[in-house]
Design an enzyme around this catalytic site. Structure first.
Site, mmCIF file in Angstrom:
data_model
loop_
_atom_site.group_PDB
_atom_site.id
_atom_site.type_symbol
_atom_site.label_atom_id
_atom_site.label_comp_id
_atom_site.label_asym_id
_atom_site.label_seq_id
_atom_site.Cartn_x
_atom_site.Cartn_y
_atom_site.Cartn_z
ATOM 1 C CB ALA A 1 -1.026 -0.163 1.283
ATOM 2 N N GLY B 1 0.632 -5.256 1.036
ATOM 3 C CA GLY B 1 -0.670 -5.156 0.078
ATOM 4 C C GLY B 1 -0.397 -5.836 -0.981
ATOM 5 C CD GLU C 1 -2.259 -7.756 3.076
ATOM 6 O OE1 GLU C 1 -2.040 -6.547 2.800
ATOM 7 O OE2 GLU C 1 -2.662 -8.077 4.365
ATOM 8 C CD GLU D 1 2.031 -5.983 5.747
ATOM 9 O OE1 GLU D 1 2.863 -6.555 5.864
ATOM 10 O OE2 GLU D 1 1.217 -5.721 4.709
HETATM 11 N N1 CO8 Z 1 4.604 3.231 -0.720
HETATM 12 C C1 CO8 Z 1 4.964 4.074 -1.284
HETATM 13 N N2 CO8 Z 1 6.102 4.146 -2.084
HETATM 14 C C2 CO8 Z 1 6.966 3.335 -2.246
HETATM 15 C C3 CO8 Z 1 6.643 1.901 -1.422
HETATM 16 C C4 CO8 Z 1 5.300 2.110 -0.905
HETATM 17 N N3 CO8 Z 1 4.929 0.915 -0.306
HETATM 18 N N4 CO8 Z 1 7.548 1.008 -1.703
HETATM 19 C C5 CO8 Z 1 8.574 1.563 -2.512
HETATM 20 N N5 CO8 Z 1 8.001 2.910 -2.883
HETATM 21 C C6 CO8 Z 1 9.012 4.162 -3.519
HETATM 22 C C7 CO8 Z 1 10.030 4.474 -2.740
HETATM 23 O O1 CO8 Z 1 9.760 5.536 -1.745
HETATM 24 C C8 CO8 Z 1 10.819 4.913 -3.744
HETATM 25 O O2 CO8 Z 1 10.506 6.515 -4.182
HETATM 26 P P1 CO8 Z 1 11.581 7.518 -4.358
HETATM 27 O O3 CO8 Z 1 12.583 7.123 -5.641
HETATM 28 O O4 CO8 Z 1 10.829 8.764 -4.659
HETATM 29 O O5 CO8 Z 1 12.394 7.630 -3.159
HETATM 30 C C9 CO8 Z 1 10.864 4.328 -4.715
HETATM 31 O O6 CO8 Z 1 9.381 3.600 -4.529
HETATM 32 C C10 CO8 Z 1 12.039 2.997 -5.004
HETATM 33 O O7 CO8 Z 1 12.045 2.339 -3.701
HETATM 34 P P2 CO8 Z 1 13.323 2.344 -2.935
HETATM 35 O O8 CO8 Z 1 14.352 3.381 -3.258
HETATM 36 O O9 CO8 Z 1 13.048 1.784 -1.681
HETATM 37 O O10 CO8 Z 1 13.852 0.819 -3.865
HETATM 38 P P3 CO8 Z 1 14.766 -0.050 -3.244
HETATM 39 O O11 CO8 Z 1 15.269 -1.086 -4.386
HETATM 40 O O12 CO8 Z 1 16.054 0.254 -2.440
HETATM 41 O O13 CO8 Z 1 14.057 -0.954 -2.224
HETATM 42 C C11 CO8 Z 1 11.747 -2.167 -1.446
HETATM 43 C C12 CO8 Z 1 12.711 -1.655 -2.837
HETATM 44 C C13 CO8 Z 1 12.602 -3.245 -0.667
HETATM 45 C C14 CO8 Z 1 10.537 -2.789 -2.058
HETATM 46 C C15 CO8 Z 1 11.757 -1.072 -0.616
HETATM 47 O O14 CO8 Z 1 11.195 0.095 -1.473
HETATM 48 C C16 CO8 Z 1 10.467 -1.265 0.465
HETATM 49 O O15 CO8 Z 1 10.906 -1.689 1.490
HETATM 50 N N6 CO8 Z 1 9.362 -0.517 0.233
HETATM 51 C C17 CO8 Z 1 8.358 -0.556 1.150
HETATM 52 C C18 CO8 Z 1 7.785 -2.155 1.305
HETATM 53 C C19 CO8 Z 1 6.669 -2.064 2.436
HETATM 54 O O16 CO8 Z 1 6.956 -1.887 3.558
HETATM 55 N N7 CO8 Z 1 5.280 -2.435 2.200
HETATM 56 C C20 CO8 Z 1 4.217 -2.508 2.891
HETATM 57 C C21 CO8 Z 1 3.450 -1.431 3.037
HETATM 58 S S1 CO8 Z 1 2.142 -1.395 4.164
HETATM 59 C C22 CO8 Z 1 1.004 -2.363 3.283
HETATM 60 O O17 CO8 Z 1 1.157 -2.772 2.262
HETATM 61 C C23 CO8 Z 1 -0.205 -2.558 4.189
HETATM 62 C C24 CO8 Z 1 -1.595 -2.895 3.330
HETATM 63 C C25 CO8 Z 1 -2.571 -2.661 3.819
HETATM 64 C C26 CO8 Z 1 -4.029 -2.997 3.124
HETATM 65 C C27 CO8 Z 1 -5.249 -2.593 3.690
HETATM 66 C C28 CO8 Z 1 -6.527 -2.367 2.644
HETATM 67 C C29 CO8 Z 1 -7.713 -1.808 3.470
#
Ligand code: CO8
Length: 262
Positions: A69, A113, A116, A136
């Site tokens: 998300a 998400g 999921e 998460e």
């Molecule tokens: N949301 C928004 N932006 C994101 C997200 C995200 N989940 N993940 C990555 N990005 C963005 C980064 O901020 C970055 O943007 P920018 O270049 O502007 O700084 C760009 O994508 C590239 O990301 P990274 O520079 O971090 O790339 P890396 O290769 O270093 O890392 C990862 C890749 C490992 C995927 C890393 O980006 C990461 O850990 N992302 C977050 C993953 C995460 O925590 N996901 C869970 C989120 S919570 C959730 O999903 C709850 C769902 C609930 C649903 C409920 C429905 C009702």
């Protein structure tokens, strides 16, 4: 229809085709923002309502199916605002209303998400680059779209607890061993493999396909005896269809069936 966060296309040569939906926010690794989820909901329902479509494939990019998300959208919320608004798009579960099979074709990250959403599809075909995770806990929250419920049902308690509590990622090979994905293919073959699976399904009788999907999902919600009873009734019911007679006659005549999806 033009969308901003997804791409849609239609594939296939047969009478029933495949609706392809590609998540398309590359700069945010396909983070599942509300506009994206709303467009996804709309596209899924449009393909489901289209009689020319037999199956749907949902995919992302080479780098990410979806990294979860959208974190910036969630950040400012309080408990009360989250509770009152539902927090994220009401379209998070629209995919569960779709009667046609939805195949997830996952390459790269399927996190939070994203994992999921893939688990809400009917089955997952993974590229060898795929990485699944529920991180998460690292953000001080828990999954909100079924991760704590679907993951243990899919891969068992011990592996699910491990992934949910340590936030470690599972690669494609481990995901296949654990039963989270149905097959793993080379990244460059992912889409072809998913579209070929869809094409196979498109060649079968629509009512049988829809009922298989409904019955397998029923297996997660009912005791065995009740599920088997419903299956038996649907088995009987299909003897009222054109396609049962056609399928069996074609088998005996050693020819391909000509299903009319009725
Ligand atoms: N949301 C928004 N932006 C994101 C997200 C995200 N989940 N993940 C990555 N990005 C963005 C980064 O901020 C970055 O943007 P920018 O270049 O502007 O700084 C760009 O994508 C590239 O990301 P990274 O520079 O971090 O790339 P890396 O290769 O270093 O890392 C990862 C890749 C490992 C995927 C890393 O980006 C990461 O850990 N992302 C977050 C993953 C995460 O925590 N996901 C869970 C989120 S919570 C959730 O999903 C709850 C769902 C609930 C649903 C409920 C429905 C009702």
């Amino acid at each position: 229809m033009t969308y901003e966060c997804i791409l849609t296309a239609v594939h296939g040569d047969g009478p029933r085709k495949t609706g392809l939906i590609t998540l398309n926010r590359p700069k945010a690794l396909n983070a599942l923002s509300d506009p994206l989820m709303d467009e996804l909901g709309e596209a899924l329902l449009a393909f489901d309502a289209d009689d020319g479509i037999g199956c749907i494939v949902l995919t992302g990019s080479e780098r990410a199916f979806a990294a979860g998300a959208d974190i910036p959208t969630m950040l400012p919320h309080t408990f009360v605002s989250a509770f009152k608004s539902g927090l994220l798009s009401k379209n998070w579960e629209t995919i569960l209303q779709v009667k046609k099979p939805v195949i997830a074709a996952v390459a790269g990250y399927a996190l939070g998400g994203g994992c999921e959403l893939a688990m809400m599809c009917d089955f997952i075909i993974a590229a060898d680059s795929a990485k699944f995770g529920q991180p998460e806990i690292k953000l001080g929250v828990v999954p909100g779209a079924g991760g704590t419920q679907r993951l243990p049902r899919s891969i068992g308690k011990s592996k699910a607890m491990d992934m949910l509590l340590t936030a470690r990622m599972m690669d494609a090979a481990e995901a296949e061993r654990a039963g989270l994905v149905s097959r793993v293919v080379a990244a460059e073959k992912l889409l072809d493999e998913a579209l070929a699976a869809a094409e196979t399904i498109n060649g079968f009788s629509g009512p049988s396909v829809a009922l298989v999907k409904e019955l397998v999902n029923l297996a997660y919600q009912t005791p065995l005896r009740d599920g088997v009873a419903v299956e038996r009734r649907y088995f009987h019911a299909l003897f009222g269809s054109h396609d049962q007679r056609e399928g069996m006659e074609a088998f005996l005549a050693k020819r391909a069936p000509n299903f009319e999806h009725r």
